[in-house]
Design a protein around this motif. Structure first.
Motif, PDB file in Angstrom:
ATOM      1  N   LEU A 148      11.771   0.775  14.316  1.00 52.80           N
ATOM      2  CA  LEU A 148      12.795   0.579  13.710  1.00 52.80           C
ATOM      3  C   LEU A 148      13.994  -0.286  14.348  1.00 52.80           C
ATOM      4  CD1 LEU A 148      13.859   3.859  11.583  1.00 52.80           C
ATOM      5  CD2 LEU A 148      13.873   1.480  10.803  1.00 52.80           C
ATOM      6  N   LEU A 149      13.823  -0.026  15.967  1.00 52.80           N
ATOM      7  CA  LEU A 149      14.516  -0.942  16.819  1.00 52.80           C
ATOM      8  C   LEU A 149      14.156  -2.244  17.184  1.00 52.80           C
ATOM      9  CD1 LEU A 149      14.909   2.042  19.377  1.00 52.80           C
ATOM     10  CD2 LEU A 149      16.625   1.202  18.044  1.00 52.80           C
ATOM     11  N   GLY A 150      13.085  -2.677  16.367  1.00 53.49           N
ATOM     12  CA  GLY A 150      12.355  -3.843  16.495  1.00 53.49           C
ATOM     13  C   GLY A 150      11.576  -3.955  17.855  1.00 53.49           C
ATOM     14  N   GLY A 151      11.128  -2.723  18.270  1.00 57.32           N
ATOM     15  CA  GLY A 151      10.168  -2.513  19.524  1.00 57.32           C
ATOM     16  C   GLY A 151       8.956  -2.231  19.040  1.00 57.32           C
ATOM     17  N   ILE A 152       8.000  -1.759  20.167  1.00 57.54           N
ATOM     18  CA  ILE A 152       6.657  -1.332  19.888  1.00 57.54           C
ATOM     19  C   ILE A 152       6.075  -0.444  20.839  1.00 57.54           C
ATOM     20  CG2 ILE A 152       5.452  -3.279  20.908  1.00 57.54           C
ATOM     21  CD1 ILE A 152       3.885  -3.348  18.004  1.00 57.54           C
ATOM     22  N   ASP A 153       5.373   0.387  20.543  1.00 55.66           N
ATOM     23  CA  ASP A 153       4.621   1.220  21.703  1.00 55.66           C
ATOM     24  C   ASP A 153       3.400   1.237  21.583  1.00 55.66           C
ATOM     25  OD1 ASP A 153       3.840   3.117  23.516  1.00 55.66           O
ATOM     26  OD2 ASP A 153       5.329   4.590  22.859  1.00 55.66           O
ATOM     27  N   LEU A 154       2.437   0.457  22.453  1.00 57.82           N
ATOM     28  CA  LEU A 154       1.112   0.109  22.421  1.00 57.82           C
ATOM     29  C   LEU A 154       0.306   1.332  23.549  1.00 57.82           C
ATOM     30  CD1 LEU A 154       0.860  -3.564  23.150  1.00 57.82           C
ATOM     31  CD2 LEU A 154       0.511  -2.335  20.836  1.00 57.82           C
ATOM     32  N   SER A 155       1.204   2.249  23.963  1.00 58.40           N
ATOM     33  CA  SER A 155       0.590   3.041  24.817  1.00 58.40           C
ATOM     34  C   SER A 155       0.137   4.541  24.248  1.00 58.40           C
ATOM     35  CB  SER A 155       1.422   3.432  26.132  1.00 58.40           C
ATOM     36  OG  SER A 155       2.730   4.044  25.682  1.00 58.40           O
ATOM     37  N   VAL A 156       0.434   4.500  22.781  1.00 63.72           N
ATOM     38  CA  VAL A 156       0.225   5.897  22.205  1.00 63.72           C
ATOM     39  C   VAL A 156      -1.152   6.580  22.250  1.00 63.72           C
ATOM     40  CG1 VAL A 156       2.293   5.698  20.785  1.00 63.72           C
ATOM     41  CG2 VAL A 156       0.239   4.841  20.074  1.00 63.72           C
ATOM     42  N   GLY A 157      -2.082   5.590  22.285  1.00 65.87           N
ATOM     43  CA  GLY A 157      -3.618   6.186  22.259  1.00 65.87           C
ATOM     44  C   GLY A 157      -3.855   6.686  23.549  1.00 65.87           C
ATOM     45  N   SER A 158      -3.693   5.829  24.316  1.00 64.58           N
ATOM     46  CA  SER A 158      -3.965   6.439  25.688  1.00 64.58           C
ATOM     47  C   SER A 158      -3.235   7.463  26.144  1.00 64.58           C
ATOM     48  CB  SER A 158      -3.797   5.039  26.913  1.00 64.58           C
ATOM     49  OG  SER A 158      -4.774   4.066  26.407  1.00 64.58           O
ATOM     50  N   LEU A 159      -1.929   7.681  25.827  1.00 65.84           N
ATOM     51  CA  LEU A 159      -1.085   8.883  26.251  1.00 65.84           C
ATOM     52  C   LEU A 159      -1.700   9.851  25.440  1.00 65.84           C
ATOM     53  CD1 LEU A 159       1.450  10.046  27.518  1.00 65.84           C
ATOM     54  CD2 LEU A 159       2.848   9.135  25.515  1.00 65.84           C
ATOM     55  N   LEU A 160      -2.232   9.810  24.492  1.00 68.81           N
ATOM     56  CA  LEU A 160      -2.719  11.163  23.673  1.00 68.81           C
ATOM     57  C   LEU A 160      -4.114  11.776  24.426  1.00 68.81           C
ATOM     58  CD1 LEU A 160      -3.475  11.645  20.113  1.00 68.81           C
ATOM     59  CD2 LEU A 160      -5.497  11.810  21.469  1.00 68.81           C
ATOM     60  N   ALA A 161      -4.601  10.563  25.114  1.00 68.94           N
ATOM     61  CA  ALA A 161      -6.021  11.058  25.979  1.00 68.94           C
ATOM     62  C   ALA A 161      -5.355  11.991  27.315  1.00 68.94           C
ATOM     63  CB  ALA A 161      -6.503   9.844  26.450  1.00 68.94           C
ATOM     64  N   LEU A 162      -4.329  11.379  27.907  1.00 72.09           N
ATOM     65  CA  LEU A 162      -3.662  11.764  28.873  1.00 72.09           C
ATOM     66  C   LEU A 162      -3.119  13.419  28.583  1.00 72.09           C
ATOM     67  CD1 LEU A 162      -2.817  11.712  31.865  1.00 72.09           C
ATOM     68  CD2 LEU A 162      -0.821  10.834  31.142  1.00 72.09           C
ATOM     69  N   CYS A 163      -2.226  13.339  27.579  1.00 69.80           N
ATOM     70  CA  CYS A 163      -1.654  14.529  27.239  1.00 69.80           C
ATOM     71  C   CYS A 163      -2.793  15.716  26.787  1.00 69.80           C
ATOM     72  CB  CYS A 163      -0.844  14.473  26.017  1.00 69.80           C
ATOM     73  SG  CYS A 163       0.619  13.509  26.239  1.00 69.80           S
ATOM     74  N   SER A 164      -4.020  15.329  26.081  1.00 68.59           N
ATOM     75  CA  SER A 164      -5.198  16.141  25.685  1.00 68.59           C
ATOM     76  C   SER A 164      -5.929  16.762  26.991  1.00 68.59           C
ATOM     77  CB  SER A 164      -6.020  15.687  24.760  1.00 68.59           C
ATOM     78  OG  SER A 164      -6.842  14.698  25.550  1.00 68.59           O
ATOM     79  N   VAL A 165      -6.057  15.774  27.662  1.00 66.58           N
ATOM     80  CA  VAL A 165      -6.670  16.217  29.186  1.00 66.58           C
ATOM     81  C   VAL A 165      -5.875  17.313  29.934  1.00 66.58           C
ATOM     82  CG1 VAL A 165      -7.128  15.417  31.518  1.00 66.58           C
ATOM     83  CG2 VAL A 165      -8.179  14.255  29.129  1.00 66.58           C
ATOM     84  N   ALA A 166      -4.528  16.867  30.123  1.00 65.70           N
ATOM     85  CA  ALA A 166      -3.770  17.983  30.681  1.00 65.70           C
ATOM     86  C   ALA A 166      -3.760  19.332  30.105  1.00 65.70           C
ATOM     87  CB  ALA A 166      -2.298  17.407  30.890  1.00 65.70           C
ATOM     88  N   ALA A 167      -3.665  19.307  28.847  1.00 70.42           N
ATOM     89  CA  ALA A 167      -3.589  20.805  28.119  1.00 70.42           C
ATOM     90  C   ALA A 167      -4.889  21.512  28.097  1.00 70.42           C
ATOM     91  CB  ALA A 167      -3.340  20.537  26.582  1.00 70.42           C
ATOM     92  N   GLY A 168      -6.015  20.427  28.119  1.00 69.79           N
ATOM     93  CA  GLY A 168      -7.410  21.013  28.146  1.00 69.79           C
ATOM     94  C   GLY A 168      -7.729  21.518  29.429  1.00 69.79           C
ATOM     95  N   MET A 169      -7.128  20.808  30.471  1.00 73.15           N
ATOM     96  CA  MET A 169      -7.620  21.562  31.912  1.00 73.15           C
ATOM     97  C   MET A 169      -6.704  22.804  31.958  1.00 73.15           C
ATOM     98  SD  MET A 169      -6.953  18.045  34.107  1.00 73.15           S
ATOM     99  CE  MET A 169      -7.393  18.570  35.694  1.00 73.15           C
TER     100      MET A 169
END
Length: 325
Positions: A62-83
């Motif tokens: 909506l701001l005219g931006g984009i976030d390409l990191s969401v897929g890799s960030l999901l992996a990082l978040c899940s690994v931290a939670a899983g550990m």
């Protein structure tokens, strides 16, 4: 005036809803078992993760931006939670609480970094988040030593199997986040400012508002949605892995764009994003039942993204002419 408003609605959420209904009817007629309760429940489950990520992505686009990191960030978040949950040194309830908290905080921190770097050095978010995509993926592989975690507390696993009035719990949570996001966009000053910045950032800045703060907060919201999506993904599959989330950024962007949010910013809604995610889910499920393989479905998804952007151009042009008439 009322006619123009009705036409604009028909061009946005109304038109997307009609496409969704037509797609559903097409697969229901041509594909056995597509319209069964079990398959519809499967579609709800399958679109839940993409819907949650797309909620945050909508704020950024909506701001005219984009976030390409969401897929890799999901992996990082899940690994931290899983550990945290697989260590077994904490009580089940405490480990679940810390894992959920940690996942969301990591998501928000990375979102903060994306937004702050982009605003501080005036670098387009495409470049910043492309770099962050590699950083977060590398961190996920490094901290986990490339391991997959799956030994979670029984209470966590069983929570993911809960149904509420026949709907999977993760779909219900996704739906609640869509409603909450829509309220924020339409009923709060923050949401209206995001849309105003997307339309004309300079005029908002000249009116005395801190546009950088609003933009950074949009990325933080996107990161938080990824942190929540990571937990939902773990609830669904009972695993946490550093290789999760590949291509998720494209699915989220596709759902947002198909849902009518302009890539140029300033126009869009969470309802449209939800319908966009539903269209992708119905299409993916229907094509799978027809017998199309992964590669063919990727081609179709790519074509739909391009088509959605082209239609967005025509829709914007038509809406502009409608306002001038």
């Amino acid at each position: 005036m009322k006619f123009k408003a009705n036409m604009n609605y028909l061009l946005s959420e109304g038109g997307i809803g009609i496409i969704l209904v037509l797609l559903f009817l097409f697969f229901a007629v041509t594909t056995p078992h597509f319209a069964s309760f079990q398959n519809i429940s499967n579609i709800f489950t399958q679109i839940s993760i993409n819907t949650i990520i797309s909620v945050g992505m909508t704020f950024v686009i909506l701001l005219g931006g984009i976030d390409l990191s969401v897929g890799s960030l999901l992996a990082l978040c899940s690994v931290a939670a899983g550990m945290v949950m697989s260590k077994g040194t904490l009580s089940p309830c405490l480990s679940i609480f810390i894992a959920v908290f940690l996942s969301i905080v990591i998501g928000m921190f990375v979102g903060l970094a994306n937004g702050a770097i982009s605003e501080k050095w005036k670098i387009h978010s495409f470049i910043v988040t492309l770099g962050m995509l590699n950083i977060t993926r590398g961190m996920a592989l490094q901290v986990s030593n490339s391991r997959t975690f799956f030994d979670f507390p029984a209470g966590f696993n069983s929570f993911g199997n809960i149904n509420i009035v026949g709907l999977p719990i993760i779909f219900v949570i996704a739906l609640l986040l869509v409603i909450l996001g829509q309220i924020v966009l339409t009923r709060t000053v923050f949401g209206r400012m995001l849309i105003a910045i997307g339309n004309n950032e300079e005029s908002v800045r000249l009116s005395g508002h801190n546009t950088a703060l609003y933009k950074v907060l949009a990325f933080v919201i996107c990161g938080a949605s990824v942190g929540i999506a990571a937990i939902m993904y773990m609830l669904r599959l009972n695993i946490a892995s550093p290789i999760l989330g590949v291509g998720f950024e494209l699915n989220a962007i596709a759902a947002v764009v198909i849902g009518g949010t302009s890539m140029n910013g300033g126009k869009g809604s969470l309802l449209g994003t939800f319908l966009g995610a539903c269209i992708m889910g119905v299409l993916n499920n229907g094509l799978l039942l027809i017998g199309l393989g992964d590669f063919a479905r990727q081609i179709v998804t790519g074509l739909i993204i391009i088509l959605a952007v082209i239609l967005d151009r025509y829709r914007n042009s038509f809406s502009a002419r409608l306002r001038e008439a």
